[in-house]
Design a protein around this motif. Structure first.
Motif, PDB file in Angstrom:
ATOM      1  N   ARG A  19       0.840  -1.199   0.000  1.00 52.61           N
ATOM      2  CA  ARG A  19       0.000   0.000   0.000  1.00 52.61           C
ATOM      3  C   ARG A  19       0.875   1.249   0.000  1.00 52.61           C
ATOM      4  O   ARG A  19       1.942   1.271   0.604  1.00 52.61           O
ATOM      5  CB  ARG A  19      -0.867   0.044   1.254  1.00 52.61           C
ATOM      6  CG  ARG A  19      -2.077  -0.818   1.190  1.00 52.61           C
ATOM      7  CD  ARG A  19      -2.991  -0.456   2.335  1.00 52.61           C
ATOM      8  NE  ARG A  19      -4.120  -1.339   2.401  1.00 52.61           N
ATOM      9  CZ  ARG A  19      -5.029  -1.311   3.349  1.00 52.61           C
ATOM     10  NH1 ARG A  19      -4.915  -0.453   4.348  1.00 52.61           N
ATOM     11  NH2 ARG A  19      -6.042  -2.133   3.338  1.00 52.61           N
ATOM     12  N   LEU A  20       0.362   2.267  -0.653  1.00 49.74           N
ATOM     13  CA  LEU A  20       1.052   3.556  -0.599  1.00 49.74           C
ATOM     14  C   LEU A  20       0.718   4.195   0.740  1.00 49.74           C
ATOM     15  O   LEU A  20      -0.448   4.406   1.069  1.00 49.74           O
ATOM     16  CB  LEU A  20       0.596   4.459  -1.745  1.00 49.74           C
ATOM     17  CG  LEU A  20       0.951   3.985  -3.147  1.00 49.74           C
ATOM     18  CD1 LEU A  20       0.354   4.919  -4.198  1.00 49.74           C
ATOM     19  CD2 LEU A  20       2.460   3.905  -3.313  1.00 49.74           C
ATOM     20  N   MET A  24      -1.901   8.296   3.337  1.00 50.41           N
ATOM     21  CA  MET A  24      -2.712   7.864   4.475  1.00 50.41           C
ATOM     22  C   MET A  24      -2.487   8.770   5.678  1.00 50.41           C
ATOM     23  O   MET A  24      -1.359   9.184   5.959  1.00 50.41           O
ATOM     24  CB  MET A  24      -2.382   6.411   4.837  1.00 50.41           C
ATOM     25  CG  MET A  24      -2.714   5.425   3.726  1.00 50.41           C
ATOM     26  SD  MET A  24      -2.170   3.742   4.074  1.00 50.41           S
ATOM     27  CE  MET A  24      -3.399   3.217   5.245  1.00 50.41           C
ATOM     28  N   SER A  25      -3.556   9.020   6.412  1.00 48.32           N
ATOM     29  CA  SER A  25      -3.459   9.811   7.645  1.00 48.32           C
ATOM     30  C   SER A  25      -2.904   8.927   8.764  1.00 48.32           C
ATOM     31  O   SER A  25      -2.816   7.711   8.625  1.00 48.32           O
ATOM     32  CB  SER A  25      -4.842  10.329   8.046  1.00 48.32           C
ATOM     33  OG  SER A  25      -5.664   9.244   8.462  1.00 48.32           O
ATOM     34  N   VAL A  26      -2.570   9.550   9.871  1.00 53.03           N
ATOM     35  CA  VAL A  26      -2.070   8.802  11.025  1.00 53.03           C
ATOM     36  C   VAL A  26      -3.121   7.795  11.470  1.00 53.03           C
ATOM     37  O   VAL A  26      -2.800   6.635  11.760  1.00 53.03           O
ATOM     38  CB  VAL A  26      -1.688   9.757  12.178  1.00 53.03           C
ATOM     39  CG1 VAL A  26      -1.382   8.988  13.452  1.00 53.03           C
ATOM     40  CG2 VAL A  26      -0.518  10.637  11.780  1.00 53.03           C
ATOM     41  N   GLU A  27      -4.387   8.203  11.500  1.00 55.80           N
ATOM     42  CA  GLU A  27      -5.457   7.298  11.912  1.00 55.80           C
ATOM     43  C   GLU A  27      -5.584   6.118  10.955  1.00 55.80           C
ATOM     44  O   GLU A  27      -5.771   4.973  11.384  1.00 55.80           O
ATOM     45  CB  GLU A  27      -6.789   8.052  12.006  1.00 55.80           C
ATOM     46  CG  GLU A  27      -6.859   9.056  13.135  1.00 55.80           C
ATOM     47  CD  GLU A  27      -6.153  10.383  12.813  1.00 55.80           C
ATOM     48  OE1 GLU A  27      -5.883  10.672  11.617  1.00 55.80           O
ATOM     49  OE2 GLU A  27      -5.848  11.116  13.763  1.00 55.80           O
ATOM     50  N   GLU A  28      -5.463   6.389   9.658  1.00 55.59           N
ATOM     51  CA  GLU A  28      -5.530   5.309   8.675  1.00 55.59           C
ATOM     52  C   GLU A  28      -4.338   4.355   8.818  1.00 55.59           C
ATOM     53  O   GLU A  28      -4.495   3.143   8.696  1.00 55.59           O
ATOM     54  CB  GLU A  28      -5.563   5.890   7.258  1.00 55.59           C
ATOM     55  CG  GLU A  28      -6.867   6.579   6.914  1.00 55.59           C
ATOM     56  CD  GLU A  28      -6.799   7.330   5.596  1.00 55.59           C
ATOM     57  OE1 GLU A  28      -7.804   7.278   4.868  1.00 55.59           O
ATOM     58  OE2 GLU A  28      -5.765   7.960   5.301  1.00 55.59           O
ATOM     59  N   LEU A  29      -3.167   4.918   9.099  1.00 51.21           N
ATOM     60  CA  LEU A  29      -1.986   4.085   9.292  1.00 51.21           C
ATOM     61  C   LEU A  29      -2.138   3.206  10.529  1.00 51.21           C
ATOM     62  O   LEU A  29      -1.791   2.021  10.505  1.00 51.21           O
ATOM     63  CB  LEU A  29      -0.731   4.957   9.404  1.00 51.21           C
ATOM     64  CG  LEU A  29      -0.291   5.650   8.110  1.00 51.21           C
ATOM     65  CD1 LEU A  29       0.764   6.703   8.411  1.00 51.21           C
ATOM     66  CD2 LEU A  29       0.212   4.635   7.095  1.00 51.21           C
ATOM     67  N   ALA A  34      -3.365  -2.239  12.749  1.00 48.16           N
ATOM     68  CA  ALA A  34      -4.270  -3.133  13.480  1.00 48.16           C
ATOM     69  C   ALA A  34      -4.739  -4.277  12.574  1.00 48.16           C
ATOM     70  O   ALA A  34      -4.785  -5.444  12.997  1.00 48.16           O
ATOM     71  CB  ALA A  34      -5.452  -2.353  14.031  1.00 48.16           C
ATOM     72  N   GLU A  35      -5.064  -3.963  11.328  1.00 49.42           N
ATOM     73  CA  GLU A  35      -5.481  -4.993  10.368  1.00 49.42           C
ATOM     74  C   GLU A  35      -4.357  -5.999  10.143  1.00 49.42           C
ATOM     75  O   GLU A  35      -4.596  -7.210  10.100  1.00 49.42           O
ATOM     76  CB  GLU A  35      -5.845  -4.357   9.023  1.00 49.42           C
ATOM     77  CG  GLU A  35      -7.105  -3.539   9.021  1.00 49.42           C
ATOM     78  CD  GLU A  35      -7.288  -2.767   7.714  1.00 49.42           C
ATOM     79  OE1 GLU A  35      -6.698  -3.170   6.677  1.00 49.42           O
ATOM     80  OE2 GLU A  35      -8.012  -1.768   7.718  1.00 49.42           O
ATOM     81  N   MET A  36      -3.136  -5.506   9.996  1.00 47.04           N
ATOM     82  CA  MET A  36      -2.003  -6.403   9.760  1.00 47.04           C
ATOM     83  C   MET A  36      -1.724  -7.260  10.987  1.00 47.04           C
ATOM     84  O   MET A  36      -1.375  -8.443  10.849  1.00 47.04           O
ATOM     85  CB  MET A  36      -0.760  -5.597   9.368  1.00 47.04           C
ATOM     86  CG  MET A  36      -0.866  -4.989   7.978  1.00 47.04           C
ATOM     87  SD  MET A  36       0.674  -4.231   7.392  1.00 47.04           S
ATOM     88  CE  MET A  36       0.913  -2.937   8.587  1.00 47.04           C
TER      89      MET A  36
END
Length: 63
Positions: A19-20, A24-29, A34-36
């Protein structure tokens, strides 16, 4: 001589492109991390299950 695992004969799926992260925002990162982590836990559980099955098979054939 070791047995061939049928999974070793199956073609491996192509690895997805990373993923690029820049857009992405800090929240998205943090959500991505968490997903990983969930996926890592799932893979570790699969590894342990396979090790357990292998141990049972080895014990069976040692008899």
């Amino acid at each position: 001589m070791s047995a061939i695992d049928p999974e070793d004969l199956m073609p491996r799926p192509a690895k997805p492109a990373p993923r690029l992260l820049d857009p992405m925002s800090v929240e998205e990162l943090e959500s991505y991390i968490a997903e990983m982590e969930v996926e890592i836990a799932r893979v570790r559980a699969a590894i342990e299950a396979k090790r357990g099955h292998r141990g049972v098979a080895e014990a069976l054939f040692r008899r």
